[in-house]
Design a protein around this motif. Structure first.
Motif, mmCIF file in Angstrom:
data_model
loop_
_atom_site.group_PDB
_atom_site.id
_atom_site.type_symbol
_atom_site.label_atom_id
_atom_site.label_comp_id
_atom_site.label_asym_id
_atom_site.label_seq_id
_atom_site.Cartn_x
_atom_site.Cartn_y
_atom_site.Cartn_z
ATOM 1 N N ILE A 14 0.850 -1.194 0.000
ATOM 2 C CA ILE A 14 0.000 0.000 0.000
ATOM 3 C C ILE A 14 0.884 1.242 0.000
ATOM 4 O O ILE A 14 1.755 1.396 0.868
ATOM 5 C CB ILE A 14 -0.930 0.029 1.225
ATOM 6 C CG1 ILE A 14 -1.792 -1.256 1.268
ATOM 7 C CG2 ILE A 14 -1.828 1.257 1.188
ATOM 8 C CD1 ILE A 14 -2.653 -1.358 2.520
ATOM 9 N N TYR A 15 0.672 2.107 -0.978
ATOM 10 C CA TYR A 15 1.410 3.368 -1.074
ATOM 11 C C TYR A 15 0.583 4.478 -0.436
ATOM 12 O O TYR A 15 -0.568 4.715 -0.822
ATOM 13 C CB TYR A 15 1.700 3.697 -2.540
ATOM 14 C CG TYR A 15 2.178 5.110 -2.770
ATOM 15 C CD1 TYR A 15 3.422 5.529 -2.301
ATOM 16 C CD2 TYR A 15 1.388 6.034 -3.455
ATOM 17 C CE1 TYR A 15 3.857 6.829 -2.506
ATOM 18 C CE2 TYR A 15 1.825 7.329 -3.676
ATOM 19 C CZ TYR A 15 3.058 7.720 -3.196
ATOM 20 O OH TYR A 15 3.488 9.001 -3.397
ATOM 21 N N LEU A 16 1.170 5.152 0.551
ATOM 22 C CA LEU A 16 0.483 6.213 1.280
ATOM 23 C C LEU A 16 1.103 7.556 0.931
ATOM 24 O O LEU A 16 2.208 7.871 1.380
ATOM 25 C CB LEU A 16 0.595 5.984 2.790
ATOM 26 C CG LEU A 16 0.201 4.595 3.303
ATOM 27 C CD1 LEU A 16 0.436 4.517 4.797
ATOM 28 C CD2 LEU A 16 -1.250 4.301 2.965
ATOM 29 N N PRO A 17 0.456 8.386 0.134
ATOM 30 C CA PRO A 17 1.021 9.704 -0.187
ATOM 31 C C PRO A 17 0.964 10.628 1.018
ATOM 32 O O PRO A 17 0.125 10.476 1.918
ATOM 33 C CB PRO A 17 0.124 10.206 -1.319
ATOM 34 C CG PRO A 17 -1.182 9.511 -1.101
ATOM 35 C CD PRO A 17 -0.837 8.156 -0.525
ATOM 36 N N GLY A 18 1.854 11.585 1.047
ATOM 37 C CA GLY A 18 1.920 12.514 2.168
ATOM 38 C C GLY A 18 0.637 13.298 2.372
ATOM 39 O O GLY A 18 0.283 13.642 3.509
ATOM 40 N N GLU A 19 -0.080 13.603 1.289
ATOM 41 C CA GLU A 19 -1.325 14.359 1.413
ATOM 42 C C GLU A 19 -2.323 13.620 2.285
ATOM 43 O O GLU A 19 -3.022 14.216 3.104
ATOM 44 C CB GLU A 19 -1.933 14.616 0.025
ATOM 45 C CG GLU A 19 -1.189 15.633 -0.810
ATOM 46 C CD GLU A 19 -0.019 15.009 -1.559
ATOM 47 O OE1 GLU A 19 0.288 13.828 -1.301
ATOM 48 O OE2 GLU A 19 0.602 15.712 -2.380
#
Length: 429
Positions: free
Chosen positions: A29-34
């Motif tokens: 799972i990729y979690l963007p900073g936004e």
């Protein structure tokens, strides 16, 4: 039973096959900073990841921090450059990277601590130095300095953590064999880690605009048809999928504004975003008696609209050998039937595709499968009767004719009240 109780039981029944299917599967799972910057959304995501862990999925998290790093640079008055949408990391920027990423990681771990406490569980998230980095190098005359790429991942260590029921967390900071610190582009890292682990799924949270012009599902081969119409960030995601996605079975793009996107994408048939698949997403096969209920559910709306002739369950059970079906995740989303008329002629009937999947060209696949089956049965002409879709069939090689052209033993069953158009196609090997 109250409506809320009925909704719960129906949703649980729908999710049950997916729970069983995903157990012991590895998802990155990729979690963007936004997303991480919104505390409520972050806590909801942490709860969902804990739930996935409890359901037996092997979850790997890759941490993004672009939003927070931009803010930190602006607060310190630092300037930076990018090339090919990747930040160039100067040596003098490394301390800010380390401070910021450490802060973002602590936010994430705090959210997981709260989520686990609500379930009376020990904290399952673990971060560590499992990635060996190397310089991204000089590209088109541009030196990326301390921006790196993944050279190697310690698969054994990561898989040991997954088998122990823990959630590995990988940050953008990684180190070379000589001890240098590198900043890895988080999106590139997510693809590289998912590929190295040969993950079953890569789940990417992205901006809502990314999904606006993409279909519900597409293959790696389809990506080139959508590239030119996308914004820069979406193009980048699709290009990474093309170049690095071959070892990942399925790539899911989800809207970061939807707090339920992760669970919907995993445990509902239609998901909530866009699926890019490298394995075969759907299966086209001869129908079986167990498919009768699914076919009836599929064609019921078309029967109510008068597009298809109504079929009883009893007749469908008797005629099931005439049908082909398209299946996705054990759900019938397309069907078509071939009825022999005599030794040379056959009738194509009941071609239907779920409206949610009509952009996937499944109708053409079903038509081709029926034509192949007809040729294998020694038939050389296909007839069909339709009240609504004759233009589509004409576009696929059929010609309009009159009811008088029907073979004798089919002409007697023609319903003059429906006024169906009769189409005919000569088949060739």
């Amino acid at each position: 039973m109250q409506q809320s109780e009925l909704d719960f039981t129906n949703n649980l029944r729908q999710a049950s096959p997916y729970i069983a299917k995903h157990r012991n599967k590895t998802i990155v799972i990729y979690l963007p900073g936004e997303l991480i910057s919104h505390s409520a959304a972050l806590l909801q995501l942490a709860k969902d990841c804990v739930l996935l862990n409890n359901l037996g999925l092997k979850v790997v998290l890759t941490l993004g921090a672009t939003h927070q790093i931009d803010q930190a640079f602006e607060a310190k008055g630092l300037q930076w450059e990018s090339h090919q949408n990747v930040r160039i990391t100067a040596r003098e920027h490394l301390q800010t990277f380390q401070e910021t990423i450490g802060y973002v990681r602590s936010q994430l771990e705090a959210a997981f601590s709260q989520a686990c406490a609500e379930h009376h569980l020990h904290l399952p998230i673990v971060s560590g130095n499992w990635v060996i980095a190397q310089p991204k190098g000089v590209i088109q005359g541009v030196d990326f300095q301390h921006t790196g790429i993944l050279r190697k991942i310690n698969n054994t260590a990561v898989e040991s953590l997954l088998n122990a029921g823990q959630i590995p967390l990988l940050t953008p900071l990684a180190y070379s064999l000589t001890g240098e610190v590198f900043n890895l582009n988080t999106l590139e890292q997510a693809f590289a880690i998912a590929s190295a682990l040969q993950a079953d799924k890569l789940m990417l949270f992205s901006a809502d605009e990314t999904l606006a012009s993409l279909p519900q599902a597409m293959s790696l081969k389809d990506i080139s048809h959508y590239l030119d119409a996308q914004d820069t960030e979406t193009q980048r995601i699709l290009q990474l999928a093309q170049s690095q996605g071959q070892q990942i079975k399925r790539i899911h793009l989800m809207a970061e504004s939807n707090p339920n996107a992760l669970l919907l994408e995993l445990f509902s048939r239609d998901g909530s975003g866009t699926l890019i698949y490298t394995d075969r997403y759907h299966q086209l096969r001869p129908a079986q008696i167990e498919d009768v209920a699914g076919i009836l559910t599929l064609i019921a709306p078309l029967e109510e609209q008068g597009i298809l002739t109504k079929r009883s369950r009893e007749n469908l059970e008797l005629e099931i050998d005439n049908f082909m079906v398209v299946e996705i995740d054990q759900q019938i989303i397309g069907c078509a039937a071939l009825y022999p008329i005599d030794e040379h002629n056959g009738e194509l009937a009941c071609l239907a595709v779920d409206s949610a999947y009509q952009k996937m060209l499944l109708g053409q696949e079903l038509l081709q499968a029926i034509q192949t089956k007809a040729l294998q049965s020694g038939l050389n002409t296909l007839f069909l009767l339709t009240t609504h879709t004759h233009h589509w069939f004409i576009g696929h090689g059929f010609n309009e004719t009159s009811p008088d052209s029907l073979p004798v033993n089919r002409k007697s069953f023609y319903n003059h009240q429906r006024q169906s158009k009769v189409l005919q196609k000569t088949l060739h090997e």
